[in-house]
Design an enzyme around this catalytic site. Sequence first.
Site, PDB file in Angstrom:
ATOM      1  N   LYS A 174       0.850  -1.187   0.000  1.00 13.08           N
ATOM      2  CA  LYS A 174       0.000   0.000   0.000  1.00 13.08           C
ATOM      3  C   LYS A 174       0.891   1.244   0.000  1.00 13.08           C
ATOM      4  O   LYS A 174       1.432   1.634   1.031  1.00 13.08           O
ATOM      5  CB  LYS A 174      -0.909   0.035   1.233  1.00 13.08           C
ATOM      6  CG  LYS A 174      -1.997   1.089   1.065  1.00 13.08           C
ATOM      7  CD  LYS A 174      -2.498   1.660   2.364  1.00 13.08           C
ATOM      8  CE  LYS A 174      -1.639   2.713   2.940  1.00 13.08           C
ATOM      9  NZ  LYS A 174      -1.497   3.968   2.177  1.00 13.08           N
ATOM     10  N   GLY A 227       7.639   5.493   7.288  1.00 10.83           N
ATOM     11  CA  GLY A 227       6.730   6.621   7.481  1.00 10.83           C
ATOM     12  C   GLY A 227       7.050   7.341   8.763  1.00 10.83           C
ATOM     13  O   GLY A 227       8.187   7.291   9.258  1.00 10.83           O
ATOM     14  N   THR A 229       7.024   8.630  12.768  1.00  6.06           N
ATOM     15  CA  THR A 229       7.208   7.989  14.074  1.00  6.06           C
ATOM     16  C   THR A 229       5.873   7.830  14.802  1.00  6.06           C
ATOM     17  O   THR A 229       5.647   6.826  15.480  1.00  6.06           O
ATOM     18  CB  THR A 229       8.232   8.820  14.883  1.00  6.06           C
ATOM     19  OG1 THR A 229       9.471   8.744  14.180  1.00  6.06           O
ATOM     20  CG2 THR A 229       8.438   8.304  16.281  1.00  6.06           C
ATOM     21  N   THR A 231       2.859   7.425  13.396  1.00  9.71           N
ATOM     22  CA  THR A 231       2.141   6.321  12.748  1.00  9.71           C
ATOM     23  C   THR A 231       2.709   4.980  13.205  1.00  9.71           C
ATOM     24  O   THR A 231       1.974   4.009  13.408  1.00  9.71           O
ATOM     25  CB  THR A 231       2.251   6.423  11.206  1.00  9.71           C
ATOM     26  OG1 THR A 231       1.986   7.759  10.813  1.00  9.71           O
ATOM     27  CG2 THR A 231       1.303   5.478  10.502  1.00  9.71           C
ATOM     28  N   ALA A 232       4.034   4.941  13.364  1.00 10.40           N
ATOM     29  CA  ALA A 232       4.690   3.676  13.744  1.00 10.40           C
ATOM     30  C   ALA A 232       4.192   3.162  15.087  1.00 10.40           C
ATOM     31  O   ALA A 232       4.105   1.946  15.294  1.00 10.40           O
ATOM     32  CB  ALA A 232       6.200   3.866  13.782  1.00 10.40           C
ATOM     33  N   GLU A 249      10.994   2.079   9.456  1.00  9.71           N
ATOM     34  CA  GLU A 249      11.954   3.138   9.075  1.00  9.71           C
ATOM     35  C   GLU A 249      11.225   4.453   9.249  1.00  9.71           C
ATOM     36  O   GLU A 249      10.244   4.718   8.536  1.00  9.71           O
ATOM     37  CB  GLU A 249      12.386   2.986   7.606  1.00  9.71           C
ATOM     38  CG  GLU A 249      13.127   1.704   7.271  1.00  9.71           C
ATOM     39  CD  GLU A 249      14.544   1.670   7.818  1.00  9.71           C
ATOM     40  OE1 GLU A 249      14.980   2.645   8.465  1.00  9.71           O
ATOM     41  OE2 GLU A 249      15.206   0.639   7.607  1.00  9.71           O
ATOM     42  N   CYS A 283      13.669  12.075   4.480  1.00 10.65           N
ATOM     43  CA  CYS A 283      13.900  11.769   5.905  1.00 10.65           C
ATOM     44  C   CYS A 283      15.340  12.066   6.295  1.00 10.65           C
ATOM     45  O   CYS A 283      15.631  12.311   7.457  1.00 10.65           O
ATOM     46  CB  CYS A 283      13.563  10.310   6.168  1.00 10.65           C
ATOM     47  SG  CYS A 283      14.470   9.178   5.106  1.00 10.65           S
ATOM     48  N   GLU A 385      10.508  17.053  13.890  1.00 10.11           N
ATOM     49  CA  GLU A 385      10.718  16.883  12.445  1.00 10.11           C
ATOM     50  C   GLU A 385       9.774  17.826  11.703  1.00 10.11           C
ATOM     51  O   GLU A 385       8.553  17.762  11.895  1.00 10.11           O
ATOM     52  CB  GLU A 385      10.436  15.438  12.025  1.00 10.11           C
ATOM     53  CG  GLU A 385      10.712  15.211  10.549  1.00 10.11           C
ATOM     54  CD  GLU A 385      10.392  13.791  10.080  1.00 10.11           C
ATOM     55  OE1 GLU A 385       9.311  13.288  10.404  1.00 10.11           O
ATOM     56  OE2 GLU A 385      11.236  13.218   9.356  1.00 10.11           O
TER      57      GLU A 385
HETATM   58  P1  NAD Z   1       2.867   8.518   7.403  1.00  7.14           P
HETATM   59  O1  NAD Z   1       3.344   7.813   8.620  1.00  7.14           O
HETATM   60  O2  NAD Z   1       1.766   9.483   7.528  1.00  7.14           O
HETATM   61  O3  NAD Z   1       2.389   7.462   6.296  1.00  7.14           O
HETATM   62  C1  NAD Z   1       3.246   6.451   5.810  1.00  7.14           C
HETATM   63  C2  NAD Z   1       2.396   5.337   5.246  1.00  7.14           C
HETATM   64  O4  NAD Z   1       1.676   4.737   6.318  1.00  7.14           O
HETATM   65  C3  NAD Z   1       1.337   5.796   4.246  1.00  7.14           C
HETATM   66  O5  NAD Z   1       1.200   4.832   3.238  1.00  7.14           O
HETATM   67  C4  NAD Z   1       0.086   5.874   5.091  1.00  7.14           C
HETATM   68  O6  NAD Z   1      -1.103   5.737   4.360  1.00  7.14           O
HETATM   69  C5  NAD Z   1       0.291   4.692   6.022  1.00  7.14           C
HETATM   70  N1  NAD Z   1      -0.447   4.760   7.283  1.00  7.14           N
HETATM   71  C6  NAD Z   1      -0.881   5.845   7.951  1.00  7.14           C
HETATM   72  N2  NAD Z   1      -1.568   5.469   9.063  1.00  7.14           N
HETATM   73  C7  NAD Z   1      -1.537   4.117   9.102  1.00  7.14           C
HETATM   74  C8  NAD Z   1      -2.073   3.141   9.987  1.00  7.14           C
HETATM   75  N3  NAD Z   1      -2.751   3.486  11.074  1.00  7.14           N
HETATM   76  N4  NAD Z   1      -1.864   1.838   9.711  1.00  7.14           N
HETATM   77  C9  NAD Z   1      -1.156   1.468   8.621  1.00  7.14           C
HETATM   78  N5  NAD Z   1      -0.656   2.340   7.732  1.00  7.14           N
HETATM   79  C10 NAD Z   1      -0.823   3.652   7.977  1.00  7.14           C
HETATM   80  O7  NAD Z   1       4.161   9.189   6.780  1.00  7.14           O
HETATM   81  P2  NAD Z   1       4.235  10.115   5.491  1.00  7.14           P
HETATM   82  O8  NAD Z   1       3.724  11.457   5.871  1.00  7.14           O
HETATM   83  O9  NAD Z   1       3.679   9.402   4.319  1.00  7.14           O
HETATM   84  O10 NAD Z   1       5.825  10.193   5.273  1.00  7.14           O
HETATM   85  C11 NAD Z   1       6.643  11.081   5.912  1.00  7.14           C
HETATM   86  C12 NAD Z   1       7.359  10.429   7.072  1.00  7.14           C
HETATM   87  O11 NAD Z   1       8.085   9.300   6.638  1.00  7.14           O
HETATM   88  C13 NAD Z   1       8.396  11.352   7.691  1.00  7.14           C
HETATM   89  O12 NAD Z   1       8.336  11.248   9.086  1.00  7.14           O
HETATM   90  C14 NAD Z   1       9.709  10.815   7.165  1.00  7.14           C
HETATM   91  O13 NAD Z   1      10.834  11.109   7.963  1.00  7.14           O
HETATM   92  C15 NAD Z   1       9.422   9.359   7.133  1.00  7.14           C
HETATM   93  N6  NAD Z   1      10.344   8.673   6.227  1.00  7.14           N
HETATM   94  C16 NAD Z   1      11.302   7.864   6.754  1.00  7.14           C
HETATM   95  C17 NAD Z   1      12.218   7.236   5.919  1.00  7.14           C
HETATM   96  C18 NAD Z   1      13.302   6.332   6.466  1.00  7.14           C
HETATM   97  O14 NAD Z   1      13.886   5.600   5.684  1.00  7.14           O
HETATM   98  N7  NAD Z   1      13.577   6.369   7.745  1.00  7.14           N
HETATM   99  C19 NAD Z   1      12.141   7.443   4.533  1.00  7.14           C
HETATM  100  C20 NAD Z   1      11.146   8.284   4.041  1.00  7.14           C
HETATM  101  C21 NAD Z   1      10.243   8.889   4.888  1.00  7.14           C
END
Ligand code: NAD
Length: 482
Positions: A174, A227, A229, A231-232, A249, A283, A385
């Site tokens: 996804k 994505g 932190t 959300t993680a 990540e 990131c 961030e």
């Molecule tokens: P996000 O956490 O909002 O979303 C990431 C993904 O997770 C999307 O596909 C989103 O639809 C999905 N998601 C959101 N809520 C969810 C849930 N409850 N359950 C399952 N999936 C869910 O992040 P974003 O805004 O898309 O990306 C930006 C973030 O990603 C920044 O914090 C950036 O630092 C981080 N990032 C990290 C790396 C790395 O390698 N460490 C690389 C790129 C981006």
Amino acid sequence: MSEIKVQNFIDGKFVGTEKYLDSFDPSTGEVWAKIPDSGQTDVDTAVKVAKSAFEKWASTPVAERSKIMMKIADLLESRLDEFAELESRDQGKPVWLAKSVDIPRAVYNLRFFATCALHDLNRSSHMQAVDAFNYTMKMPVGVAGLISPWNLPLYLLTFKLAPAMITGNTVVAKPSEMTSVTAWKLAEVFNHAGLPAGVVNFVFGTGPNAGDAIVKHPDVPVVSFTGGTVTAVKLRIAAAPYSKKLSLELGGKNPGIIFDDADLEKCIPTTIRSSFMNQGEICLCTSRLYVQRGIYQTFLDRFVAEAKKLVVGDPKSPDTFTGALISKEHLAKVKGYVTIARQEGATILCGEEPLNLPERNKTGYFMRPTVISDVGDSSRLVTEEIFGPVVCVLPFDTVQEVIERANAVKYGLAATVWSTNVNTLHTVSQKLHAGTVWANCWMVRDLNMPFGGMKESGTGRESAKDSIEFFTEEKTICVKLN
Ligand code: NAD
């Protein structure tokens, strides 16, 4: 270009859903694509298909899997211009950047994993005393759930897809609901390359609907997520009852440390890129710069002068360095930090000059590279961030002091250090709490080396070898010979 209608890709076919979401072109603010708003039913169907394709794909010889992935890479490369334009339109980044970084790196990811897994060996040991022979075998885990963000859409998706596929897992992926178009187009490439139906399935939609359904699905034993932190934390909680393999990540707040003896001719152009490339939406971007007192003012003057020269505007223009931010909401969030800076009495050195945009881009989500000084270490600008083209510049005096200040945030993804003294480079790099430290460079990446965050920046330390291990289970077989 007429509006694109993205469809889910399940069992090698494009299938629709009941509801669709709008996907905006960040450079104009117009809806340019409709994205499936998938939910539990779509995920259930995709997982079922991936599960039934698993056994055949898992037992397909790795050399055969590799051949198909190399074909996918070749076909993607042959459509570089088309994919770069779509990626730019979807995310707002300059076309030249998608063409020189995102799409070539996606091709590279596919080729790298397709070939490196060919050389992966099992382990063995002979226990002489009991005459028993041990050997290991690696097996794919099953259906892999891959969830990726919007900032480097195809690059980050393929960084998960490639190791998952080559090791024999099948996939339900996804991508971000904000940037789904290039993944949908990649599905077309899969079919042309002869990837068996059901091996990779794309279910498009939001995190709370489609993403959560993947994470909680009992038939998805392994989940790889990139994505934010925050959300993680939700993913950790959602996955907890299922004992899944989970790779995370996450975000960063990456320091750049610039010593008095740094070579500014090299440091300034690289730090401009590390702060503002992809609108600061990487990131690994540098977002707080610690500059030693002796060169602080010189650095600041030169850095601000260079930041002011960066062209903000139409992503299609080859002169544009800074395209559009991903969304109206994200632009407002990033600008909110500039408001905080003003409220805290910080100095906004550049970034607020009027934009000079072509007519069609006036409704897009643009902002200028912004440099801020006179900020306190505890300010949200220095600890959170921002994920946009905003960088804070802070002076420092001693090595010990800067290490402590650089380490005083909850993130630990990456850092840069600039000095012409090799001792300083090693001493400081070794003491920084960051998964990757770049000394006198930035974003130089060898996939053989571990990548990932410390502290709240993630769980994975993923070299190519680690990624292959993550997507496999290794078992030991012990045979007593006599
Ligand atoms: P996000 O956490 O909002 O979303 C990431 C993904 O997770 C999307 O596909 C989103 O639809 C999905 N998601 C959101 N809520 C969810 C849930 N409850 N359950 C399952 N999936 C869910 O992040 P974003 O805004 O898309 O990306 C930006 C973030 O990603 C920044 O914090 C950036 O630092 C981080 N990032 C990290 C790396 C790395 O390698 N460490 C690389 C790129 C981006």
